[in-house]
Design a protein around this motif. Structure first.
Motif, mmCIF file in Angstrom:
data_model
loop_
_atom_site.group_PDB
_atom_site.id
_atom_site.type_symbol
_atom_site.label_atom_id
_atom_site.label_comp_id
_atom_site.label_asym_id
_atom_site.label_seq_id
_atom_site.Cartn_x
_atom_site.Cartn_y
_atom_site.Cartn_z
ATOM 1 N N ARG A 158 134.448 32.447 31.498
ATOM 2 C CA ARG A 158 133.146 32.767 31.862
ATOM 3 C C ARG A 158 132.094 31.879 31.526
ATOM 4 O O ARG A 158 131.096 31.697 32.343
ATOM 5 C CB ARG A 158 132.749 34.098 31.268
ATOM 6 N N SER A 159 132.232 31.227 30.321
ATOM 7 C CA SER A 159 131.128 30.387 29.910
ATOM 8 C C SER A 159 131.240 29.080 30.892
ATOM 9 O O SER A 159 129.990 28.564 31.172
ATOM 10 C CB SER A 159 131.371 29.648 28.603
ATOM 11 N N ILE A 160 132.375 28.822 31.396
ATOM 12 C CA ILE A 160 132.333 27.634 32.320
ATOM 13 C C ILE A 160 131.831 28.082 33.734
ATOM 14 O O ILE A 160 130.908 27.374 34.130
ATOM 15 C CB ILE A 160 133.749 27.113 32.464
ATOM 16 N N GLN A 161 132.135 29.178 34.274
ATOM 17 C CA GLN A 161 131.789 29.764 35.548
ATOM 18 C C GLN A 161 130.180 29.829 35.305
ATOM 19 O O GLN A 161 129.272 29.606 36.255
ATOM 20 C CB GLN A 161 132.512 30.848 35.785
ATOM 21 N N MET A 162 129.532 30.494 34.101
ATOM 22 C CA MET A 162 128.164 30.759 34.223
ATOM 23 C C MET A 162 127.457 29.541 33.756
ATOM 24 O O MET A 162 126.111 29.399 34.251
ATOM 25 C CB MET A 162 128.048 31.774 32.759
ATOM 26 N N GLY A 163 127.967 28.226 33.431
ATOM 27 C CA GLY A 163 127.351 27.239 33.545
ATOM 28 C C GLY A 163 127.014 26.735 35.097
ATOM 29 O O GLY A 163 126.124 26.222 35.289
ATOM 30 N N VAL B 176 129.605 23.130 24.455
ATOM 31 C CA VAL B 176 129.190 23.018 23.348
ATOM 32 C C VAL B 176 129.292 24.513 22.953
ATOM 33 O O VAL B 176 129.554 24.678 21.603
ATOM 34 C CB VAL B 176 127.578 22.578 23.605
ATOM 35 N N LEU B 177 128.910 25.538 23.870
ATOM 36 C CA LEU B 177 129.290 26.794 23.526
ATOM 37 C C LEU B 177 130.589 27.328 22.810
ATOM 38 O O LEU B 177 130.555 27.870 21.767
ATOM 39 C CB LEU B 177 128.683 27.971 24.472
ATOM 40 N N ASN B 178 131.449 26.708 23.583
ATOM 41 C CA ASN B 178 132.748 27.045 23.124
ATOM 42 C C ASN B 178 133.178 26.329 21.915
ATOM 43 O O ASN B 178 134.104 27.134 21.119
ATOM 44 C CB ASN B 178 133.983 26.665 24.462
ATOM 45 N N ARG B 179 132.850 25.256 21.678
ATOM 46 C CA ARG B 179 133.120 24.421 20.390
ATOM 47 C C ARG B 179 132.582 24.811 19.228
ATOM 48 O O ARG B 179 133.059 24.975 18.152
ATOM 49 C CB ARG B 179 133.006 23.071 20.779
ATOM 50 N N PHE B 180 131.078 24.854 19.496
ATOM 51 C CA PHE B 180 130.287 25.218 18.158
ATOM 52 C C PHE B 180 129.868 26.544 17.962
ATOM 53 O O PHE B 180 129.101 26.919 16.959
ATOM 54 C CB PHE B 180 129.299 24.111 18.142
ATOM 55 N N GLY B 181 129.611 27.434 18.903
ATOM 56 C CA GLY B 181 129.170 28.685 18.824
ATOM 57 C C GLY B 181 127.677 28.596 19.175
ATOM 58 O O GLY B 181 127.345 27.961 19.442
ATOM 59 N N LEU B 182 127.185 29.966 19.253
ATOM 60 C CA LEU B 182 125.952 30.462 19.763
ATOM 61 C C LEU B 182 124.797 29.673 18.780
ATOM 62 O O LEU B 182 123.972 29.268 19.523
ATOM 63 C CB LEU B 182 125.757 31.886 19.647
ATOM 64 N N LYS B 183 124.615 29.848 17.653
ATOM 65 C CA LYS B 183 123.742 29.261 16.653
ATOM 66 C C LYS B 183 123.517 27.785 16.675
ATOM 67 O O LYS B 183 122.156 27.321 17.378
ATOM 68 C CB LYS B 183 124.205 29.475 15.416
ATOM 69 N N ARG B 184 124.529 26.995 16.989
ATOM 70 C CA ARG B 184 124.385 25.585 17.128
ATOM 71 C C ARG B 184 123.729 25.243 18.470
ATOM 72 O O ARG B 184 122.716 24.404 18.620
ATOM 73 C CB ARG B 184 125.613 24.780 16.829
ATOM 74 N N ILE C 285 119.987 33.175 12.807
ATOM 75 C CA ILE C 285 121.045 33.884 13.292
ATOM 76 C C ILE C 285 122.366 33.720 12.163
ATOM 77 O O ILE C 285 122.441 32.481 11.666
ATOM 78 C CB ILE C 285 121.675 33.251 14.534
ATOM 79 N N LYS C 286 123.035 34.611 11.905
ATOM 80 C CA LYS C 286 124.301 34.445 11.134
ATOM 81 C C LYS C 286 125.003 33.295 11.469
ATOM 82 O O LYS C 286 125.662 33.104 12.808
ATOM 83 C CB LYS C 286 125.288 35.636 11.137
ATOM 84 N N ASN C 287 125.703 32.328 10.787
ATOM 85 C CA ASN C 287 126.208 31.102 10.963
ATOM 86 C C ASN C 287 127.634 31.284 11.163
ATOM 87 O O ASN C 287 128.561 31.045 10.170
ATOM 88 C CB ASN C 287 126.045 30.188 9.933
ATOM 89 N N THR C 288 127.995 32.044 12.351
ATOM 90 C CA THR C 288 129.444 32.273 12.574
ATOM 91 C C THR C 288 129.577 31.556 14.143
ATOM 92 O O THR C 288 128.601 31.371 14.487
ATOM 93 C CB THR C 288 129.895 33.489 12.836
ATOM 94 N N LYS C 289 130.785 31.214 14.318
ATOM 95 C CA LYS C 289 131.036 30.804 15.537
ATOM 96 C C LYS C 289 130.806 31.441 16.566
ATOM 97 O O LYS C 289 130.413 30.779 17.622
ATOM 98 C CB LYS C 289 132.724 30.147 15.591
ATOM 99 N N ASN C 290 130.865 32.826 16.817
ATOM 100 C CA ASN C 290 130.494 33.648 17.878
ATOM 101 C C ASN C 290 128.941 34.069 18.047
ATOM 102 O O ASN C 290 128.600 34.687 18.804
ATOM 103 C CB ASN C 290 131.226 34.797 17.799
ATOM 104 N N ALA C 291 128.407 33.672 16.888
ATOM 105 C CA ALA C 291 126.824 33.923 16.858
ATOM 106 C C ALA C 291 126.021 32.992 15.905
ATOM 107 O O ALA C 291 124.925 33.176 15.950
ATOM 108 C CB ALA C 291 126.649 35.440 16.146
#
Length: 453
Positions: free
Chosen positions: A133-138, A319-327, A447-453
């Motif tokens: 989805r992240s790629i398609q939403m790109g 970038v989103l898939n590799r580093f998560g939302l916060k970064r 934002i909490k420093n997690t890969k998904n957030a």
């Protein structure tokens, strides 16, 4: 879409994205021709801005209705109807002999755009595996964000060669072609799940339109009638929200807001959209009214921003898939802040190159915020709630855009004048945008420093 071949899938998605791209261009293309329309119809900037603001208001009103249409009408018939409505509105605009008729045409276009935007995103999310989805939403972000950036460019080039009617004629030509392509390539990929249309909910939804209209009109003066309208709008909209929480099959299931990840994604995409839409409104005015650049070149000076946004929209998924939302969001909000602060600090120098660079920074930052946030928010929902989630996100995003334009319009009218834009009004506008971006950046950093957030 499992019953479609790879070629059919490709044409289906491309026709859908092309329709959305054309619709989206129409949202921002008006800004470049504001000065021409002000002169042609003898109306001040506060009036001509209604071609964007009114368009956005009717979009907002339509968006919460999209889940019902998507689940109760075959998708092919739905899309063809929206294209037809847009075509009719554009014909009215092309032939408009006065400003009122031009507004009618724009409002019809707004109805079609408001119903399509959440619907086409829901379709793409629903037919795409969650890991892709992240790629398609790109691609979706590329279409929507780039179209908003390209709009002033297209209208600027057309206006230099032809008259303002040719801008609408361009939309008309493209949509007629897409209508016939849709007849052949669009399929009913979403299963119908009919449920009752709640008429009372749709009526009370008008309260939202009343609120936004009252706020917009208050720019030119405060009156008892506007205050009454604002209060009545708040009451009606509050009832709409309460009713959605009590209905077994709500028109718009706002219970998705109970999901923390969804709320976060919705807020972030709304914030990034404010930055994008305000930039597409301010920059053509800055180039034409402050730097005295003609419509063609003011459009061409938006090309670097459009190109950078287009390139980075696809990269943001990686970038989103590799580093998560916060970064990802830190990169985006940091670029938006730097861009607006740069515009504020250098606008008085009246150097077009600096304006182009900083505007490109603002729009590039949007690539790392809007669609990654939409993907993150909808991934937190069950598939049957995606149409409601997407409708809510696009509605809130457009409300945020309307409010952003209202604030900037108030600043320009107050500091400048209803008929003329001053450098001081521009500087204050850029400063306000920079402060907003700084607040957005500070929230992202918390934002909490997690890969998904």
């Amino acid at each position: 879409m499992s019953n479609l071949s790879d070629v059919q899938k490709k044409f289906f998605i491309n026709v859908l994205l092309a329709t959305s791209f054309t619709f989206s261009i129409s949202q921002s293309a008006m800004t470049t021709i504001y000065p021409t329309l002000m002169k042609h119809f003898s109306v001040p900037i506060s009036s001509v801005q209604w071609l964007t603001t009114g368009f956005m208001l009717i979009m907002v009103l339509m968006m919460p209705l999209s889940p019902w249409f998507l689940k109760n009408i075959n998708f092919k018939a739905f899309l063809l109807s929206l294209q037809a409505i847009f075509i009719i509105g554009t014909v009215i605009a092309v032939t408009a002999s006065n400003f009122a008729l031009l507004m009618v045409g724009r409002l019809l276009e707004g109805i079609a755009v408001g119903l399509l935007f959440p619907s086409f995103q829901s379709v793409i999310l629903s037919i795409t595996p969650i890991e892709k989805r992240s790629i398609q939403m790109g691609s979706v972000g590329l279409v929507m964000g780039s179209a908003l950036a390209v709009g002033p460019i297209v209208s600027g080039v057309i206006l230099q060669i032809f008259n303002w009617q040719a801008v609408f004629g361009f939309f008309l030509l493209i949509l007629v072609v897409l209508f016939f392509l849709s007849l052949k390539f669009i399929k009913n990929v979403i299963p119908k799940e009919p449920y009752r249309f709640d008429l009372l909910s749709s009526v009370t939804l008008i309260g939202l339109l009343m609120i936004l209209y009252a706020l917009q009109t208050m720019i030119t003066g405060l009156s008892l009638w506007l205050i009454i309208m604002l209060v009545a709008g708040i009451v009606l909209f509050a009832y709409f929200i309460r009713r959605q929480l009590t209905l077994q099959e709500p028109l718009l299931d706002i219970r998705v807001l109970k999901n923390t990840a969804f709320r976060l994604g919705m807020f972030l995409t709304a914030g990034s959209y404010i930055a994008l839409i305000v930039t597409t409104v301010l920059m053509p005015l800055y180039f034409q009214k402050i730097l005295a650049i003609n419509a063609l070149w003011s459009g061409l000076l938006m090309v670097p921003a459009a190109v950078s946004l287009s390139i980075l929209n696809r990269r943001s998924a990686t970038v989103l898939n590799r580093f998560g939302l916060k970064r990802t969001m830190t990169i985006g909000s940091g670029m938006i802040f730097t861009g607006f602060f740069g515009l504020f600090a250098t606008s008085n120098l009246k150097l077009w190159l600096l304006a182009v660079i900083f505007a490109a920074l603002v729009e590039s930052g949007n690539a790392f915020m809007m669609m990654p946030a939409v993907t993150y928010a909808n991934n937190a929902l069950k598939d049957d709630l995606i149409p409601h989630g997407t409708a809510l996100i696009t509605t809130v995003r457009q409300i945020a855009g309307v409010i952003g334009v209202l604030i900037i319009s108030q600043i320009l009218v107050t500091i400048s004048s209803p008929a003329q834009v001053s450098i001081h009004g521009m500087m204050v506008s850029f400063a306000v945008c920079a402060v907003f971006a700084a607040v957005l950046l500070s929230l992202v950093l918390n934002i909490k420093n997690t890969k998904n957030a």
